[in-house]
Scaffold this motif. Structure first.
Motif, short mmCIF file in Angstrom:
data_model
loop_
_atom_site.label_atom_id
_atom_site.label_comp_id
_atom_site.label_asym_id
_atom_site.label_seq_id
_atom_site.Cartn_x
_atom_site.Cartn_y
_atom_site.Cartn_z
N ASP A 108 0.79 -1.22 0.00
CA ASP A 108 0.00 0.00 0.00
C ASP A 108 0.83 1.28 0.00
N THR A 130 -4.88 -3.71 -0.28
CA THR A 130 -5.41 -3.71 1.08
C THR A 130 -6.76 -4.40 1.15
N SER A 168 -5.59 -0.30 6.98
CA SER A 168 -4.16 -0.59 6.83
C SER A 168 -3.85 -2.08 6.69
N LEU A 187 -3.08 -5.29 4.99
CA LEU A 187 -2.55 -5.64 3.67
C LEU A 187 -2.95 -7.05 3.25
#
Length: 415
Positions: free
Chosen positions: A116, A135, A158, A160
């Motif tokens: 990301d 993500t 956040s 992944l």
């Protein structure tokens, strides 16, 4: 009129993190940002190993395609180095890193990306996000379950789904070749910038008319002014018109610029991902040491539900395939056999690495694979990690890919 490159790389630990797990590199042709994960004892190691391996590709290439292949190969090689490091240092289990890289060849940019961190292009007053975030929330956006606006404030934004690390032996790397021209301004950044600075503010900074170094400093400062809870790393690349193209002094920032150590915290237990997950995810021992989503009942429940939906779709697919197979059994057997012969994988036979043609299954008494090519690589010369991979077999998309895998094994065994 030749076009030249002017670049800048900066990295800041931010206002909360105990250490910098980001790494960045700006060279003559290569520009990279890596955002490490795995807590205090692993994230910095992961991004540093990746950057140090990938920056070896900072060379002049005859074509953008060659540069694209070199970037992709270097990311795969970095992934293997990370896995081997974890194999030898169990306290680093669970570490990984994002990588966003681009290589300039003439009027083209070859790009390789996983994770990301992001690559942006500012051209003629417009800012474009070149890479797609790997993500969990981006998957929700792509499937229409949430909007981009909802994704920006999602509690698991956040998490992944794809990284380099010790989880996936063959990670999927996004690659592309894009044109570039004088006046273009490229930005590579970790999510420490993109998650806390709105795109409009990024665009205004890139449009400010400042040079690459000043723009980078402005972006970092604005992120710090917004609290900057995460590490912040930026690489700014300007394409200018110039009669001569002078070489830039390569710059490495973040954890890759410091001596590499493998000393984990005393008493730290190895991080291990839940076995129900199909993709590598950001994990953490504590939120203070990492920006990865901690495991929770709510989080796991959502992932389990998603996994069940995937399993349901797979069952439907197999049911349809079974019905078609029953209707076309006579021709299907022959067609299936022909199809399998377009596949290759790397394995072993009598202590030697060989390339098999076909797949690792049988159709009743009929084997669907056979030795296609015997190599000179001995299994005993391989590292423990590579020896186990060969024993378990390594899939290849084509004969060319299989030979490339053998070449990498041979190179590794000779070191």
């Amino acid at each position: 009129m030749a076009s030249s490159i002017k670049s800048s790389a900066l990295s800041n630990v931010g206002k909360i993190r105990a250490n910098n797990q980001d790494s960045g590199y700006a060279g003559n042709n290569l520009f990279v940002v890596a955002d490490g994960m795995g807590g205090h004892a692993g994230g910095d190691v992961a991004s540093a190993i990746a950057i140090r391996r990938i920056r070896e590709t900072d060379k002049t290439y005859t074509s953008p395609g060659d540069a694209e292949f070199a970037l992709q190969s270097s990311l795969i090689a970095a992934n293997q180095l990370l896995a081997e490091t974890v194999f030898e240092h169990q306290e680093l289990t669970g570490m990984g890193t994002t990588v966003s890289a681009m290589m300039r060849v003439g009027n083209s940019m070859a790009i390789a990306h996983i994770g990301d961190s992001r690559i942006y292009l500012y051209r003629d007053g417009e800012l474009s996000q070149i890479t797609a975030d790997h993500t969990f929330v981006q998957r929700l956006v792509d499937s229409g379950r949430i909007t981009p606006e909802e994704a920006a404030v999602h509690p698991r934004r956040s998490v992944l789904m794809r990284v380099l690390g010790d989880v996936d032996a063959a990670p999927e790397i996004d690659t592309a070749i894009l044109g570039t021209q004088p006046g273009d301004r490229w930005l590579i950044c970790s999510d420490g910038l993109s998650s806390y600075l709105a795109e409009d503010r990024i665009r205004k900074a890139l449009a400010s008319g400042l040079d690459a170094d000043a723009v980078g400093r402005r972006l970092v400062k604005e992120t710090l002014d917004h609290g900057a809870p995460d590490n912040v790393t930026v690489v700014v690349v300007d394409v200018d018109e110039s009669e001569t193209s002078s070489a830039e002094v390569p710059t490495t920032v973040g954890s890759a610029a410091a001596p590499l150590t493998f000393e984990g915290q005393e008493g730290r237990r190895p991080l291990r991902l839940p076995t129900i997950l199909l993709h590598p995810l950001k994990v953490a021992t504590t939120p203070e040491d990492s920006h990865f989503e901690p495991e929770s009942d709510e989080y796991l429940a959502e992932l389990i539900a998603e996994d069940r939906r995937r399993a349901h779709r797979r069952r439907i697919t197999w049911l349809v395939a079974l019905v078609v197979a029953i209707l076309l059994v006579a021709g299907g057997v022959f067609t299936t056999y022909r199809w399998t012969q377009d596949h290759y994988y790397v394995g072993q036979q009598d202590g030697t690495v060989v390339i098999y043609k076909g797949v690792q299954q049988s159709l009743g008494p009929i084997a669907l694979s056979s030795v296609y090519e015997t190599t000179t690589v001995s299994v005993t010369d391989l590292s423990n990690y590579n020896r186990q991979n060969v024993k378990d077999t390594i899939n290849a998309g084509s004969l060319k890919d299989a030979r490339a895998i053998v070449e990498r094994l041979a190179d590794a065994s000779s070191q």
